[in-house]
Design an enzyme around this catalytic site. Structure first.
Site, PDB file in Angstrom:
ATOM      1  N   GLU A  71       0.843  -1.198   0.000  1.00 15.90           N
ATOM      2  CA  GLU A  71       0.000   0.000   0.000  1.00 15.90           C
ATOM      3  C   GLU A  71       0.886   1.259   0.000  1.00 15.90           C
ATOM      4  O   GLU A  71       0.600   2.240  -0.671  1.00 15.90           O
ATOM      5  CB  GLU A  71      -0.878  -0.043   1.248  1.00 15.90           C
ATOM      6  CG  GLU A  71      -2.118   0.757   1.098  1.00 15.90           C
ATOM      7  CD  GLU A  71      -3.089   0.496   2.243  1.00 15.90           C
ATOM      8  OE1 GLU A  71      -2.844  -0.429   3.049  1.00 15.90           O
ATOM      9  OE2 GLU A  71      -4.075   1.233   2.330  1.00 15.90           O
ATOM     10  N   HIS A 100       7.164  -7.216  -6.756  1.00 16.60           N
ATOM     11  CA  HIS A 100       6.347  -6.671  -5.663  1.00 16.60           C
ATOM     12  C   HIS A 100       6.699  -5.212  -5.428  1.00 16.60           C
ATOM     13  O   HIS A 100       7.823  -4.878  -5.097  1.00 16.60           O
ATOM     14  CB  HIS A 100       6.542  -7.499  -4.391  1.00 16.60           C
ATOM     15  CG  HIS A 100       5.362  -7.400  -3.480  1.00 16.60           C
ATOM     16  ND1 HIS A 100       5.022  -6.237  -2.838  1.00 16.60           N
ATOM     17  CD2 HIS A 100       4.406  -8.301  -3.155  1.00 16.60           C
ATOM     18  CE1 HIS A 100       3.916  -6.445  -2.133  1.00 16.60           C
ATOM     19  NE2 HIS A 100       3.516  -7.678  -2.315  1.00 16.60           N
ATOM     20  N   ASN A 178       8.584 -18.130 -25.738  1.00 14.39           N
ATOM     21  CA  ASN A 178       7.394 -17.354 -25.468  1.00 14.39           C
ATOM     22  C   ASN A 178       6.668 -16.924 -26.734  1.00 14.39           C
ATOM     23  O   ASN A 178       5.453 -16.909 -26.793  1.00 14.39           O
ATOM     24  CB  ASN A 178       7.828 -16.128 -24.683  1.00 14.39           C
ATOM     25  CG  ASN A 178       6.855 -15.851 -23.622  1.00 14.39           C
ATOM     26  OD1 ASN A 178       6.661 -16.681 -22.760  1.00 14.39           O
ATOM     27  ND2 ASN A 178       6.206 -14.721 -23.716  1.00 14.39           N
TER      28      ASN A 178
END
Lengths: 192, 127, 127
Positions: A71, A100, A178
Site C-alpha cells: 500500500e 512486488h 514465449n
C-alpha cells in the site's frame, strides 16, 4: 477477477486492444497494459493494495508470475508519474517471477525464473537469471545478476558485472519459446 | 537457503493447452498450467501428481512425467525433459531442459539445468 | 532400489469417513481413503493434493496435511502426524505416527516413523 472485500471500488484495468490477456489469469485494479503485451495463464496481477501498475508495450508476463504492491511506497516511472509497479517496454518477466511494489523494472529487462524484485529499481537492459532476490536496492542499467544471487545491499548492487555478449543466450531462448507459445494462444483463442 | 515464493492458487481448475496427454489415473491440482507450444508435447503418466500452481511449459521437445512421479506445488518444468518414474520434485523447484532420473527426490527450491550454474544436474537415484 | 507399485484404483471417488475436514481448494484423487477413528481427526489444507489410492488413517490424534503439501499416489499416513506446508511425500511412502517438516521432499517408497528401523526420521528442510 474474484472479488476481494475492497475490490468493488477499484479502478478497472486498462488493456490495449492489441495486448493478449489469457483468461486463466487474474488482473485487477488500476493496471495499464500497453500494446502487444502478453499476459500468460496462471498469472496474478493485483493492483488492489499498491497501485497503479504500468506494463509497457511489447512486454511479456509469463505463466505463474505474480505482480503485487505494498500500500505504501511508489516508484517514478519513465513518464514522470508515480507507480506502485512500473514495468517498461519489451521486458520479459518469466515464469514464477514475483514483482512486488514498490518496484521499477526498466525497458528490455529480463527477469529469470522465480526471481523476486521487491522495493527495488532494476535499470533498463538488465539480465536477472533464475531464483534471484533483488530487494531494497537500485541496480544500474545493463547489469547481470547470476542465478541464486541475493542482492539486498546497495554495495552488492554496485558491484554487479555488466551484461556480456553471450549472457543473453538463455534470455533469448526463453523469449523465443514465449513467441511460440503466444502463437499457440492466438490459435487457441481463435478456435474458442 | 532462500525459499522462493510459493505459488498463489487463483483458480480452482487447471489450464491445459496444446498437445497435452494426461493419464486418467493422474492427478492435476488447482491452478496448474500445462502448455505445449506448437510441435511440442506434454505426457503425464499413471499415478503422477502435479501440485497446485505448477507450470509445465513444453517447447523444443517433450516434457514427460512418468508413472508415479510427483511435482510439488509451484514446480516449473521448462523446455523439454523426462521426470522419471516415481521421482519426487520438491515444491518450487525449477527444471530447465533436463532429465530427472527415476526415484530421485529433489529438495524444495532447487534449480536444475541452469547452464550458468555448476552442479546443476539432478542427483542420481539412491543405490 | 526397488520401485514401489502403484495402488490399484478401483473406485473413481474417494472414501471419506469420520471427522474429516477437507479444504475446498484441496485435491483428493480417485480411490483415496481418508478415515478418522472415533476421537481422531483428519484436516486437509488449501492447495494440498492427495494422490490416487493414498490412505490416511487417523488414530490416537490428528493427521494434518498443511497448505500446499502433496502426497503421491499410494502414500500411507497412519496414526497421527502433521505433513508441513509444501512438503512433498513421494509415491507409496509410509508415514507412521510422525511429523514431516515444511518443504521437505521424501523419495518414493520410504518409511518414516517405524520404531524398529534406524534413521526413520524424516529429513530436515534444507538449511
Amino acid at each position: 477477477a474474484p472479488p476481494t472485500p475492497w475490490s468493488h471500488d477499484l479502478a478497472k484495468p486498462e488493456v490495449d486492444e492489441s495486448a493478449f490477456v489469457h483468461s486463466f489469469s487474474n488482473l485487477i485494479g488500476d493496471v495499464r497494459v500497453g500494446a502487444g503485451v502478453l499476459v500468460a495463464p496462471g498469472t496474478s496481477i493485483r493492483a488492489d493494495e499498491g497501485s497503479p501498475f504500468a506494463i509497457g508495450s511489447g512486454t511479456n508476463i509469463q505463466d505463474g508470475v505474480v505482480v503485487h504492491g505494498l500500500e505504501q511506497g511508489r516508484v517514478v516511472g519513465d513518464d514522470g508519474n508515480s507507480y506502485s509497479v512500473w514495468i517498461g517496454r519489451d521486458a520479459c518477466i518469466t515464469h514464477m517471477a514475483l514483482i512486488h511494489g514498490p518496484a521499477y523494472v526498466g525497458d528490455k529487462c529480463f527477469i529469470g525464473f522465480r526471481s523476486t524484485v521487491f522495493n527495488a529499481r532494476v535499470g533498463a537492459g538488465c539480465i536477472v537469471m533464475m531464483h534471484a532476490l533483488i530487494q531494497d536496492v537500485e541496480i544500474p542499467p545493463g547489469k547481470y545478476v547470476p542465478s541464486g544471487a541475493v542482492i539486498t545491499t546497495q554495495q552488492q548492487a554496485d558491484r554487479l558485472p555488466d551484461v556480456r555478449p553471450g549472457d543473453e543466450k538463455f534470455a533469448r531462448h526463453v523469449v523465443e519459446v514465449n513467441e511460440a507459445l503466444r502463437a499457440g494462444y492466438r490459435c487457441a483463442s481463435d478456435e474458442a | 537457503m532462500l525459499l522462493p515464493s510459493l505459488p498463489t492458487v487463483i483458480r480452482r481448475d487447471a489450464c491445459i493447452c496444446g498437445d497435452v496427454t494426461v493419464s486418467d489415473r493422474a492427478t492435476i491440482s488447482p491452478g496448474a498450467v500445462l502448455q505445449a507450444a506448437p510441435g511440442s508435447r506434454i505426457v503425464i503418466g499413471d499415478g503422477a501428481c502435479i501440485g497446485a500452481g505448477a507450470v509445465l511449459s513444453a517447447c523444443g521437445g517433450t516434457i514427460a512425467i512418468e508413472t508415479g512421479a510427483m511435482l510439488g506445488a509451484g514446480v516449473l518444468v521448462f523446455g523439454w525433459g523426462t521426470i522419471g518414474k516415481y521421482a519426487c520434485i520438491g515444491t518450487a523447484a525449477t527444471i530447465y531442459q533436463t532429465d530427472v532420473a527415476a526415484t530421485v527426490a529433489i529438495a524444495a527450491g532447487q534449480i536444475f539445468g541452469d547452464p550458468t550454474l555448476p552442479n546443476s544436474n539432478p542427483a542420481q537415484p539412491p543405490a
